[in-house]
Design an enzyme around this catalytic site. Sequence first.
Site, PDB file in Angstrom:
ATOM      1  CB  SER A   9      11.170  38.555  64.041  1.00 27.37           C
ATOM      2  OG  SER A   9      10.584  39.163  65.171  1.00 27.37           O
ATOM      3  CE1 TYR A  43      13.766  34.957  67.201  1.00 26.07           C
ATOM      4  CE2 TYR A  43      12.942  37.182  67.552  1.00 26.07           C
ATOM      5  CZ  TYR A  43      12.774  35.910  67.039  1.00 26.07           C
ATOM      6  OH  TYR A  43      11.615  35.593  66.369  1.00 26.07           O
TER       7      TYR A  43
HETATM    8  N1  LIG Z   1       5.977  33.375  67.753  1.00 27.53           N
HETATM    9  C1  LIG Z   1       6.274  34.646  67.534  1.00 27.53           C
HETATM   10  O1  LIG Z   1       5.797  35.548  68.256  1.00 27.53           O
HETATM   11  C2  LIG Z   1       7.196  35.034  66.409  1.00 27.53           C
HETATM   12  C3  LIG Z   1       7.362  36.396  66.126  1.00 27.53           C
HETATM   13  C4  LIG Z   1       8.205  36.773  65.107  1.00 27.53           C
HETATM   14  C5  LIG Z   1       8.878  35.817  64.371  1.00 27.53           C
HETATM   15  N2  LIG Z   1       8.709  34.483  64.665  1.00 27.53           N
HETATM   16  C6  LIG Z   1       9.458  33.525  63.870  1.00 27.53           C
HETATM   17  O2  LIG Z   1       8.556  32.589  63.318  1.00 27.53           O
HETATM   18  C7  LIG Z   1       9.247  31.359  63.085  1.00 27.53           C
HETATM   19  C8  LIG Z   1       8.405  30.217  63.619  1.00 27.53           C
HETATM   20  O3  LIG Z   1       8.324  30.368  65.014  1.00 27.53           O
HETATM   21  P1  LIG Z   1       7.093  29.877  65.884  1.00 27.53           P
HETATM   22  O4  LIG Z   1       6.669  31.024  66.689  1.00 27.53           O
HETATM   23  O5  LIG Z   1       6.112  29.167  65.029  1.00 27.53           O
HETATM   24  O6  LIG Z   1       7.855  28.910  66.895  1.00 27.53           O
HETATM   25  P2  LIG Z   1       7.865  27.337  67.104  1.00 27.53           P
HETATM   26  O7  LIG Z   1       6.487  26.825  67.262  1.00 27.53           O
HETATM   27  O8  LIG Z   1       8.861  27.116  68.172  1.00 27.53           O
HETATM   28  O9  LIG Z   1       8.415  26.786  65.705  1.00 27.53           O
HETATM   29  C9  LIG Z   1       9.763  26.713  65.378  1.00 27.53           C
HETATM   30  C10 LIG Z   1       9.905  25.679  64.285  1.00 27.53           C
HETATM   31  O10 LIG Z   1      11.287  25.640  63.923  1.00 27.53           O
HETATM   32  C11 LIG Z   1      11.691  24.284  63.977  1.00 27.53           C
HETATM   33  N3  LIG Z   1      13.092  24.175  64.310  1.00 27.53           N
HETATM   34  C12 LIG Z   1      13.732  24.691  65.385  1.00 27.53           C
HETATM   35  N4  LIG Z   1      15.022  24.332  65.360  1.00 27.53           N
HETATM   36  C13 LIG Z   1      15.190  23.577  64.241  1.00 27.53           C
HETATM   37  C14 LIG Z   1      16.283  22.889  63.677  1.00 27.53           C
HETATM   38  N5  LIG Z   1      17.505  22.928  64.242  1.00 27.53           N
HETATM   39  N6  LIG Z   1      16.092  22.202  62.533  1.00 27.53           N
HETATM   40  C15 LIG Z   1      14.876  22.155  61.955  1.00 27.53           C
HETATM   41  N7  LIG Z   1      13.800  22.789  62.426  1.00 27.53           N
HETATM   42  C16 LIG Z   1      13.967  23.484  63.575  1.00 27.53           C
HETATM   43  C17 LIG Z   1      10.828  23.649  65.060  1.00 27.53           C
HETATM   44  O11 LIG Z   1      10.752  22.257  64.870  1.00 27.53           O
HETATM   45  P3  LIG Z   1      11.589  21.129  65.643  1.00 27.53           P
HETATM   46  O12 LIG Z   1      11.735  21.554  67.064  1.00 27.53           O
HETATM   47  O13 LIG Z   1      10.744  19.903  65.430  1.00 27.53           O
HETATM   48  O14 LIG Z   1      12.899  21.023  64.935  1.00 27.53           O
HETATM   49  C18 LIG Z   1       9.499  24.292  64.743  1.00 27.53           C
HETATM   50  O15 LIG Z   1       8.861  23.595  63.704  1.00 27.53           O
HETATM   51  C19 LIG Z   1      10.617  31.509  63.756  1.00 27.53           C
HETATM   52  O16 LIG Z   1      11.578  31.826  62.774  1.00 27.53           O
HETATM   53  C20 LIG Z   1      10.428  32.698  64.686  1.00 27.53           C
HETATM   54  O17 LIG Z   1      11.613  33.376  64.938  1.00 27.53           O
HETATM   55  C21 LIG Z   1       7.884  34.071  65.655  1.00 27.53           C
END
Ligand SMILES: NC(=O)c1ccc[n+]([C@@H]2O[C@H](COP(=O)([O-])OP(=O)(O)OC[C@H]3O[C@@H](n4cnc5c(N)ncnc54)[C@H](OP(=O)(O)O)[C@@H]3O)[C@@H](O)[C@H]2O)c1
Length: 260
Positions: free
Chosen positions: A147, A160
């Site tokens: 991130s 985080y």
């Molecule tokens: N959204 C943003 O603004 C942003 C910015 C920078 C970086 N990111 C990074 O991008 C990545 C994806 O995030 P997102 O924004 O797409 O959020 P999200 O929609 O909440 O997706 C998170 C994913 O991780 C999975 N997950 C969470 N805990 C898990 C576990 N214990 N085992 C297996 N899978 C797990 C969730 O699936 P389940 O709940 O089904 O397990 C979901 O598929 C993350 O690493 C986040 O830090 C996001």
Amino acid sequence: MSMNPRIDNWQGRRVWLIGASTGIGAATARLLIGRGARVAVSARKREALEALETKEPGSSQLLVLPLDVTDHAALLAARTRIVAAWGGFDLVLLIAGGYNEMRADAIDLPAVDAMIDLNLRAAYLCLDAVVPQLLKQGTGGIGLVASVAGYGGLPKALVYGPTKAALINLTEGLYFDLHDKGLAVYQINPGFVDTPLTKNNDFKMPGLMTPEAAALAMVGGIERGEFHIHFPKSFTSGLRLARLLPYRLYFWLIHKVTGL
Ligand SMILES: NC(=O)c1ccc[n+]([C@@H]2O[C@H](COP(=O)([O-])OP(=O)(O)OC[C@H]3O[C@@H](n4cnc5c(N)ncnc54)[C@H](OP(=O)(O)O)[C@@H]3O)[C@@H](O)[C@H]2O)c1
């Protein structure tokens, strides 16, 4: 010259997306399935993974492998299933992650442990599960979704931020170890993306993207063979530059922009 091999065509490519039930991961799964890749999807929510199926159940190029990414044995079992089904994989993206805001006056130790387990320790579990297979193949690649919060300290991101900074560092180390062995390594740093992870943010998120746009940007960077993939550039490049400022100016600027 690109830092990783370019990818011109996804047809038949074997991709394992870990963290693909919602948000960026689910959008990436839909994008790559649409481009003809064979996609294995993992996360805890089985039904959300199954909903990615676009054709008759079982007939498409989707392999549904529900797991908790903090469970080493489950990762090894999923790896074994993919290798049995497809003979290996060409790309593994570790996307799973979680965010809890935390400030210095309210350290929540169980939440600290959980976030370090999910955002950082799980990366090592994944590496242990996939790198030996990649080395055996001598081809393929791995990407870690970190991130922009890992570029420098930010308010409210007391756990985080450090986990994502560690992932950035980890991809750099991996590049030293794996590039010369013919393997691709990707460091992926999204800015703000509109997903369940950001839904509770109570501040204006500059450059907010849809998950679909984020998936396109990430896949585009991989296709171009980039190592450092960050988006949207208008926001992420500014943060990169801010990081080069002397600390006094960096703290002033972030405080001014966030009001925190
Ligand atoms: N959204 C943003 O603004 C942003 C910015 C920078 C970086 N990111 C990074 O991008 C990545 C994806 O995030 P997102 O924004 O797409 O959020 P999200 O929609 O909440 O997706 C998170 C994913 O991780 C999975 N997950 C969470 N805990 C898990 C576990 N214990 N085992 C297996 N899978 C797990 C969730 O699936 P389940 O709940 O089904 O397990 C979901 O598929 C993350 O690493 C986040 O830090 C996001």
